[in-house]
Design a protein around this motif. Structure first.
Motif, short mmCIF file in Angstrom:
data_model
loop_
_atom_site.label_atom_id
_atom_site.label_comp_id
_atom_site.label_asym_id
_atom_site.label_seq_id
_atom_site.Cartn_x
_atom_site.Cartn_y
_atom_site.Cartn_z
N THR A 130 0.07 -2.03 7.57
CA THR A 130 1.42 -1.62 7.18
C THR A 130 1.46 -1.36 5.69
OG1 THR A 130 2.62 -2.75 8.94
CG2 THR A 130 3.80 -2.45 6.87
N TYR A 131 2.04 -0.21 5.31
CA TYR A 131 2.37 0.02 3.91
C TYR A 131 3.80 -0.47 3.70
CZ TYR A 131 3.54 2.29 -0.49
OH TYR A 131 3.95 2.54 -1.78
N ALA A 132 3.94 -1.54 2.90
CA ALA A 132 5.25 -2.17 2.70
C ALA A 132 5.78 -1.80 1.33
CB ALA A 132 5.12 -3.69 2.83
N GLU A 133 6.82 -0.97 1.33
CA GLU A 133 7.42 -0.56 0.07
C GLU A 133 8.23 -1.70 -0.53
OE1 GLU A 133 9.84 3.35 -1.58
OE2 GLU A 133 10.12 2.69 0.50
N TRP A 134 9.03 -2.39 0.32
CA TRP A 134 9.87 -3.49 -0.18
C TRP A 134 9.57 -4.79 0.53
CZ3 TRP A 134 11.41 -1.49 -4.39
CH2 TRP A 134 11.85 -0.17 -4.45
N VAL A 135 9.30 -4.75 1.84
CA VAL A 135 9.05 -5.99 2.58
C VAL A 135 8.19 -5.67 3.80
CG1 VAL A 135 11.19 -5.74 3.92
CG2 VAL A 135 10.13 -8.01 3.68
N ALA A 136 7.25 -6.57 4.12
CA ALA A 136 6.48 -6.49 5.36
C ALA A 136 7.15 -7.39 6.39
CB ALA A 136 5.04 -6.93 5.12
N ARG A 137 7.71 -6.80 7.43
CA ARG A 137 8.56 -7.55 8.34
C ARG A 137 7.79 -8.28 9.44
NH1 ARG A 137 13.55 -6.37 6.89
NH2 ARG A 137 13.97 -4.37 5.84
N TRP A 138 6.59 -7.85 9.75
CA TRP A 138 5.84 -8.45 10.85
C TRP A 138 4.41 -8.79 10.40
CZ3 TRP A 138 9.26 -9.34 14.56
CH2 TRP A 138 10.37 -8.50 14.64
N PRO A 139 4.26 -9.62 9.36
CA PRO A 139 2.92 -9.87 8.83
C PRO A 139 1.98 -10.52 9.84
CG PRO A 139 4.51 -11.42 7.89
CD PRO A 139 5.30 -10.37 8.62
N GLY A 149 4.08 -3.25 -4.62
CA GLY A 149 4.05 -3.92 -5.91
C GLY A 149 4.32 -5.40 -5.77
N PRO A 150 4.43 -6.10 -6.89
CA PRO A 150 4.63 -7.55 -6.87
C PRO A 150 5.87 -7.99 -6.13
CG PRO A 150 4.00 -6.79 -9.07
CD PRO A 150 4.25 -5.57 -8.25
N ARG A 151 6.92 -7.16 -6.19
CA ARG A 151 8.16 -7.54 -5.51
C ARG A 151 7.94 -7.70 -4.01
NH1 ARG A 151 13.75 -3.95 -5.67
NH2 ARG A 151 14.97 -5.19 -4.19
N ALA A 152 7.28 -6.73 -3.40
CA ALA A 152 6.99 -6.83 -1.96
C ALA A 152 6.01 -7.95 -1.68
CB ALA A 152 6.45 -5.50 -1.45
N ALA A 153 5.03 -8.14 -2.57
CA ALA A 153 4.04 -9.19 -2.37
C ALA A 153 4.70 -10.57 -2.40
CB ALA A 153 2.96 -9.09 -3.44
N SER A 154 5.66 -10.76 -3.29
CA SER A 154 6.30 -12.07 -3.43
C SER A 154 7.15 -12.43 -2.22
CB SER A 154 7.16 -12.10 -4.70
OG SER A 154 8.27 -11.22 -4.58
N ARG A 155 7.54 -11.44 -1.44
CA ARG A 155 8.40 -11.70 -0.28
C ARG A 155 7.58 -12.05 0.96
NH1 ARG A 155 13.01 -7.05 -0.29
NH2 ARG A 155 13.95 -8.48 1.23
N LEU A 156 6.27 -12.00 0.86
CA LEU A 156 5.42 -12.39 1.98
C LEU A 156 5.33 -13.92 2.05
CD1 LEU A 156 2.35 -9.97 1.88
CD2 LEU A 156 3.83 -10.37 3.84
N PRO A 157 5.44 -14.51 3.24
CA PRO A 157 5.17 -15.94 3.36
C PRO A 157 3.76 -16.26 2.88
CG PRO A 157 6.22 -15.10 5.35
CD PRO A 157 5.87 -13.91 4.52
N ALA A 158 3.58 -17.42 2.27
CA ALA A 158 2.31 -17.77 1.65
C ALA A 158 1.14 -17.68 2.62
CB ALA A 158 2.40 -19.18 1.06
N ARG A 159 1.36 -18.01 3.87
CA ARG A 159 0.25 -18.04 4.84
C ARG A 159 -0.31 -16.66 5.14
NH1 ARG A 159 2.79 -19.70 10.64
NH2 ARG A 159 0.55 -19.53 11.15
N TRP A 160 0.48 -15.60 4.83
CA TRP A 160 0.00 -14.25 5.14
C TRP A 160 -0.44 -13.46 3.91
CZ3 TRP A 160 -0.64 -14.99 9.92
CH2 TRP A 160 0.32 -15.57 10.73
N ARG A 161 -0.34 -14.06 2.74
CA ARG A 161 -0.63 -13.30 1.53
C ARG A 161 -2.09 -12.91 1.40
NH1 ARG A 161 3.36 -16.48 -2.77
NH2 ARG A 161 5.29 -15.87 -1.69
N SER A 162 -2.97 -13.67 2.03
CA SER A 162 -4.39 -13.31 1.97
C SER A 162 -4.68 -11.99 2.67
CB SER A 162 -5.24 -14.42 2.59
OG SER A 162 -4.91 -14.60 3.96
N ARG A 163 -3.77 -11.55 3.52
CA ARG A 163 -3.95 -10.27 4.23
C ARG A 163 -3.46 -9.08 3.40
NH1 ARG A 163 -2.07 -11.48 10.51
NH2 ARG A 163 -3.37 -13.35 10.81
#
Length: 433
Positions: A130-139, A149-163
């Motif tokens: 998924t290309y997430a411009e603002w938020v990844a809804r189904w990580p 960018g960092p804004r979308a990255a920060s909205r990911l739950p910690a457990r999925w950030r490695s992806r």
């Protein structure tokens, strides 16, 4: 490209690997899908690949789509097969009905509702990006997530950030595409972008035609450019400017004529509006001093090109400006609820809207003016003339837009992620490209 008809026996060998790009509206097709598909084709569909690959485009249901996106994408010659949005549910139920699919592949989300690409990847048994411009809804159901960018990255739950990986803004590469040999004639060019969907064209065409007449009277040196959206035709523009559109009678431009060579509209007042029929129109848009535009993906395109703009939402026609997304937008278009619910919905959205233009949303401040309300062509012409008479102010807006744009290279970074998800046999030697 194969036809998108129910599949019969096909002697053509099935590729080993498929890359399926999922998208929705004309803006996403032009600014995200096309550059990514071109890059994938150059990088992966080469004789050096140890496996045969094919690109597919699947369009998904979306209130922001026109239903004609498949026709706009077909002439690009980039896809083995294109599935229109109105066939999406049939595709999910019986994928083989529309042609054979490779046994392995990757589904790449590039617009629309992210859940549709989750369903499609599960149905085909492909990996998912998924290309997430603002938020990844189904990580949870993504193998990899390409965040803008960092804004979308920060909205990911910690457990999925490695992806996830920050790849940048796909729009940032538009400025590179705009550097081509397509100069406009000398003049103070103003771009007119009335939209691509019928609801927006119904208001935008007569509104902007009168605005152009009034602006030309104030600044005779102005020249006008109207880039035709890939899902719109010249005939549709003329229809929305004439008697077939009751809103047109409320504006003073009148019915324009098509120039003898078919490259311009000429209003009864004599204002000539050059039509740009090629898409994308980034090369000519980037040369404009200013743009008058509706809301939508076009505001992101203009921002990426650094073109100053006024964003227009004339609320005196709320009953036809029901181009909102989501379930509420679908309800607003139902025959029995359309007028009443659509007006209430639109009024509520405008009162609780925040920002509407992409650069303003990105910056969380008013980088470009948004004119929302019962605005008139006379007001917009006067404001546009003031901006054009103040080159320092225009340059300030242009500088702000450039400061919002990320570094170029997002298309290449996204392509790298796609390649990482492909089977090992599909890998190719990585040249600098």
């Amino acid at each position: 490209m194969h036809a998108v008809q129910p599949h019969a026996a096909d002697p053509t060998p099935v590729p080993d690997v498929g890359i399926v790009l999922v998208s929705n509206g004309p803006g996403e097709l032009t600014t995200w899908v096309r550059p990514v598909a071109q890059r994938l084709q150059r990088r992966l569909l080469t004789p050096e690949s140890q496996a045969s690959l094919a690109l597919y485009l699947v369009l998904v249901p979306c209130p922001n789509g026109t239903g004609r996106e498949h026709r706009a994408a077909a002439p690009w010659g980039l896809f083995e097969r294109i599935t229109p949005a109105n066939r999406f549910w049939s595709l999910l139920l019986r994928p083989g009905r529309f042609g054979p699919w490779p046994r392995q592949g990757v589904v790449v989300f590039l617009g629309g509702d992210q859940f549709w690409s989750v369903l499609l990847s599960a149905r085909l048994g492909y990996r998912h990006l998924t290309y997430a411009e603002w938020v990844a809804r189904w990580p949870r159901w993504n193998d990899r997530i390409a965040v803008m960018g960092p804004r979308a990255a920060s909205r990911l739950p910690a457990r999925w950030r490695s992806r996830s990986r920050v790849v940048g803004d796909l729009m940032a590469d538009l400025s590179e595409a705009a550097r081509s040999e397509q100069p406009l004639p000398p003049g103070e060019w103003v771009a007119l972008l009335p939209g691509s969907k019928p609801a927006k064209l119904r208001v935008g065409v007569p509104f902007l035609l009168e605005t152009a007449d009034r602006l030309a009277a104030r600044r005779p040196q102005c020249r006008f450019l109207l880039p035709l959206a890939p899902t719109t035709t010249v005939e549709e523009l003329l229809r929305q400017a004439g008697a077939a559109n009751p809103i047109a009678a409320r504006y003073g431009a009148g019915m324009p004529e098509l120039s003898p060579d078919g490259d311009a509209l000429i209003t009864p007042a004599g204002t000539r509006i050059l039509l740009e029929l090629r898409s994308p129109a980034h090369a000519v848009l980037s040369q404009c001093a200013m743009a008058l535009t509706t809301v939508g993906a076009n505001t992101a395109e203009l921002a990426a090109l650094g073109v100053p703009m006024l964003v227009l939402v004339p609320t005196q026609h709320l009953h036809v400006m029901q181009a909102w997304d989501g379930l509420a937008g679908v309800l607003a278009r139902l025959p029995l609820l359309r007028w009443c619910f659509g007006v209430v919905l639109t009024l509520w959205r405008l009162r609780h809207r925040g920002y509407l233009a992409s650069p303003n949303i990105s910056a969380a401040r008013a980088v470009v003016p948004e004119r929302v309300g019962p605005i008139t062509p006379a007001q917009i012409a006067a404001e546009t003339a003031d901006w054009l008479a103040s080159p320092d102010r225009l340059q300030g807006m242009r500088d702000d837009l450039h400061s919002l744009r990320g570094r170029a290279g997002a298309v290449a970074a996204l392509t790298d992620l796609v390649e990482e998800l492909l089977p090992a046999a599909a890998a190719v030697a990585r040249p600098d490209s």
